[in-house]
Design an enzyme around this catalytic site. Structure first.
Site, PDB file in Angstrom:
ATOM      1  N   ASP A  27      17.016 -14.991  30.790  1.00  0.00           N
ATOM      2  CA  ASP A  27      15.621 -15.183  30.377  1.00  0.00           C
ATOM      3  C   ASP A  27      14.733 -13.951  30.528  1.00  0.00           C
ATOM      4  OD1 ASP A  27      16.439 -17.742  29.895  1.00  0.00           O
ATOM      5  OD2 ASP A  27      14.957 -18.734  31.157  1.00  0.00           O
ATOM      6  N   LYS A 128      20.415 -20.648  24.986  1.00  0.00           N
ATOM      7  CA  LYS A 128      20.388 -21.919  25.724  1.00  0.00           C
ATOM      8  C   LYS A 128      19.105 -22.670  25.374  1.00  0.00           C
ATOM      9  CE  LYS A 128      18.437 -20.106  30.072  1.00  0.00           C
ATOM     10  NZ  LYS A 128      17.178 -20.849  30.113  1.00  0.00           N
ATOM     11  N   CYS A 161      15.623 -21.339  35.837  1.00  0.00           N
ATOM     12  CA  CYS A 161      16.764 -21.092  34.950  1.00  0.00           C
ATOM     13  C   CYS A 161      17.900 -20.328  35.627  1.00  0.00           C
ATOM     14  CB  CYS A 161      16.300 -20.374  33.698  1.00  0.00           C
ATOM     15  SG  CYS A 161      15.236 -21.409  32.661  1.00  0.00           S
TER      16      CYS A 161
END
Length: 229
Positions: A27, A128, A161
């Site tokens: 991320d 994702k 995450c």
């Protein structure tokens, strides 16, 4: 019959041997980390702790490439018109602090990796659609195809995450290593708590310098081994 205990990787250097290790960069995207990204503009997120660790993460990525460790960018993704969102996901995201509903729209600037961590040829990408990089993705298939036994996790946010991906990696029977100073959160107390849980239950917590040293030493050892074989 060989006992599973005989194949345990008990030390950091054995776990992160470049021959069976991958680096997951989670991320590190414009919508989360750029001043013009949605987390900053719409969620008023303090980017300070996250951007402070970017230079260390960049050094780790370069060290991974130099050692032959696969670099896998795991990218949060939302399909246009929220085609990838369920009612459960939408409700959960509505309660997410310092964030928004439509982060990292597929194909947008917000989904791109930040410029400080420019991907290189040979790097891999996994999109994702939930917090974990393993849910509904090809990450497990990719890691097994690369003959990986260990994942090193870096990114943001440590307690969301990164943690979700790390837990699922452990549940998929991978060794998990956090590079502690290459992870960050909007709340560094949550970062610290996540790492404390990880170290006591399912992962190894190390520093970037430790990992770079292991990869440098492993590269030297592999080179010596090849020269004498």
């Amino acid at each position: 019959m060989t006992s599973p205990a005989s194949s345990v990787l008990g030390t950091l250097d054995r776990k992160v041997d470049p021959r069976h290790c991958a680096l997951l960069v989670i991320d590190m995207q414009n919508d989360f980390l750029h001043e013009d990204g949605k987390a900053r503009r719409e969620g008023s997120r303090d980017l300070g702790p996250m951007m402070e660790m970017v230079p260390r993460q960049a050094r780790l990525i370069e060290a991974a490439r130099a050692a032959g460790v696969p670099v896998i960018f795991v990218l949060q993704t939302t399909l246009p018109d929220q085609a990838s969102s369920s009612d459960v996901w939408i409700e959960a995201r509505s309660r997410a602090r310092y964030s928004g509903q439509d982060m990292c729209i597929d194909g947008s600037w917000g989904q791109d990796v930040i410029s400080e961590l420019k991907p290189a040829p040979g790097d891999h990408f996994v999109k994702k659609y939930r917090y974990s990089g393993f849910v509904g993705t090809n990450l497990d298939l990719l890691l097994r195809s690369l003959e990986c036994r260990t994942v090193v996790c870096v990114g943001t946010s440590t307690n969301v995450c990164v943690e979700a991906t790390a837990w699922d990696a452990f549940h998929h029977e991978y060794y998990v290593v956090y590079a502690a100073d290459a992870c960050a959160s909007w709340d560094m107390a949550l970062h610290t708590g996540t790492l404390a849980t990880a170290a006591n239950r399912y992962a190894t917590v190390a520093e970037v310098s430790d990992l770079i040293s292991c990869w440098h030493d492993s590269g030297s050892a592999i080179g010596t081994e090849s020269a004498t074989s």
